[in-house]
Design an enzyme around this catalytic site. Structure first.
Site, PDB file in Angstrom:
ATOM      1  NE  ARG A 227     -48.352 -25.951  13.835  1.00 35.48           N
ATOM      2  CZ  ARG A 227     -48.806 -25.048  14.709  1.00 35.48           C
ATOM      3  NH1 ARG A 227     -48.813 -23.767  14.401  1.00 35.48           N
ATOM      4  NH2 ARG A 227     -49.246 -25.435  15.882  1.00 35.48           N
TER       5      ARG A 227
ATOM      6  CE  LYS B 168     -46.469 -19.109  14.620  1.00 35.84           C
ATOM      7  NZ  LYS B 168     -45.324 -19.951  14.328  1.00 35.84           N
TER       8      LYS B 168
HETATM    9  C1  7PM Z   1     -48.579 -18.992  21.316  1.00 33.35           C
HETATM   10  C2  7PM Z   1     -47.339 -18.833  20.707  1.00 33.35           C
HETATM   11  C3  7PM Z   1     -49.498 -19.891  20.843  1.00 33.35           C
HETATM   12  C4  7PM Z   1     -47.048 -19.560  19.586  1.00 33.35           C
HETATM   13  C5  7PM Z   1     -49.203 -20.603  19.719  1.00 33.35           C
HETATM   14  C6  7PM Z   1     -47.969 -20.453  19.116  1.00 33.35           C
HETATM   15  C7  7PM Z   1     -45.314 -23.535  15.024  1.00 33.35           C
HETATM   16  C8  7PM Z   1     -45.421 -24.821  15.525  1.00 33.35           C
HETATM   17  C9  7PM Z   1     -46.477 -23.444  16.820  1.00 33.35           C
HETATM   18  C10 7PM Z   1     -44.551 -23.308  13.832  1.00 33.35           C
HETATM   19  C11 7PM Z   1     -44.144 -25.669  13.826  1.00 33.35           C
HETATM   20  C12 7PM Z   1     -48.726 -20.929  16.857  1.00 33.35           C
HETATM   21  C13 7PM Z   1     -47.638 -21.165  17.864  1.00 33.35           C
HETATM   22  N1  7PM Z   1     -45.998 -22.688  15.832  1.00 33.35           N
HETATM   23  N2  7PM Z   1     -44.844 -25.885  14.943  1.00 33.35           N
HETATM   24  N3  7PM Z   1     -46.152 -24.757  16.650  1.00 33.35           N
HETATM   25  N4  7PM Z   1     -43.989 -24.421  13.277  1.00 33.35           N
HETATM   26  N5  7PM Z   1     -43.546 -26.695  13.213  1.00 33.35           N
HETATM   27  O1  7PM Z   1     -48.937 -19.734  16.529  1.00 33.35           O
HETATM   28  O2  7PM Z   1     -44.374 -22.193  13.332  1.00 33.35           O
HETATM   29  O3  7PM Z   1     -49.386 -21.848  16.392  1.00 33.35           O
HETATM   30  S1  7PM Z   1     -47.386 -22.890  18.175  1.00 33.35           S
END
Ligand code: 7PM
Length: 277
Positions: free
Chosen positions: A255, A221
């Site tokens: 995750r 992230k």
């Molecule tokens: C852009 C921004 C692309 C954010 C992808 C993301 C989470 C999630 C995501 C989390 C849960 C990523 C995120 N993040 N579901 N889905 N918890 N429960 O970095 O932190 O994967 S998408």
């Protein structure tokens, strides 16, 4: 502590790894529908081989500014891969969606849990999750994906996030979702500055104390990019450090994109902790 979904149980006495499987068109170079399905299946099985016990299938990009996806389009992306993974593995499949019809169809197709970054706030989602009768992950987000990263502010960070999650838990219980089907997630990167994210990571134990399993999503992230000035491809070490902190504070589901390396972290921690009587 076990998480149960139908006949299947997940042992939460140790932290479990959830592998991320994006099935958005931008996540695979084109090569036709069959090729895409095959590529996604191979990736899922590879993550299971490496130790993931949950595969999080997502067909709707939560990236800020990503285009909206219709229910039909999202179903066309996720249902075939869920069915395919089920053919080859008995791992848990998590459906990463905020749409009620996608939750229902995915669980019908074999998904064991629902991961909703909107914490079941969209129309019909609470009822769909109650009807599906599977565990649900409730994530905190301030604002909406499109705008959440423009100057997020909190009166009291931990209290605000906790209050939101407690209100969503209450709504779930009212809707008939079982208490032991609820998972909480602090929502790293969703309407939070870098400092909000790191302060929340440091407070993970306070959320664990609420009594529900905590899921942590830190993998690659931008909080690490901001701190360390690293591009996406160079955030593994920081992500592993984050995973280690989360697990040490009691988070039970991590995750990640990088399953094998995260398993090493968890196995080292488990070995060390095995000496605590
Ligand atoms: C852009 C921004 C692309 C954010 C992808 C993301 C989470 C999630 C995501 C989390 C849960 C990523 C995120 N993040 N579901 N889905 N918890 N429960 O970095 O932190 O994967 S998408």
């Amino acid at each position: 502590m076990w998480l149960r979904s139908g006949e299947k149980g997940l042992d939460l006495s140790v932290a479990q790894v959830m592998g991320i499987l994006n099935v958005t068109p931008d996540s695979f170079s084109d090569g036709g529908k069959f090729k895409q399905l095959d590529t996604a299946l191979k990736r899922a099985l590879e993550m299971v081989e490496q130790g993931a016990t949950i595969i999080d299938v997502g067909g709707e990009s939560t990236r800020p500014g990503a285009p909206d996806v219709s229910v039909d389009e999202e179903l066309a992306r996720v249902v075939p891969i869920i069915e395919k993974i089920k053919e080859y593995s008995d791992c848990w499949i998590s459906i990463d969606t905020s749409k009620a019809p996608v939750m229902l169809a995915s669980v019908q197709a074999g998904a064991s849990m629902i991961n909703d970054v909107c914490a079941l706030q969209n129309a019909g989602a609470l009822q769909a999750a109650a009807d599906a009768n599977v565990p649900v992950c409730l994530m905190h987000m301030q604002g909406a994906p499109r705008t959440m990263q423009s100057a997020p502010r909190y009166a009291n960070l931990c209290l605000d996030v906790k209050t939101f999650l407690e209100q969503r838990v209450e709504a779930c219980l009212q809707a008939g979702i079982k208490k032991d089907h609820i998972i909480l997630d602090l929502g790293f990167g969703f309407g939070k500055t870098m400092d909000h994210n790191f302060a929340l990571l440091n407070a993970t134990h306070e959320f664990v104390a609420l009594g529900y399993p905590v899921l942590t999503g830190l993998s690659r992230k931008s909080m690490f990019a901001q701190l360390l000035n690293r591009p996406l491809s160079e955030r593994l070490a920081a992500s592993l450090a984050g995973a280690m902190i989360a697990v040490q504070q009691g988070s039970k589901i991590i995750r990640v994109h990088d399953v094998s390396a995260t398993m090493d972290v968890i196995n080292v921690l488990n070995k060390v902790n095995s000496f605590n009587k």
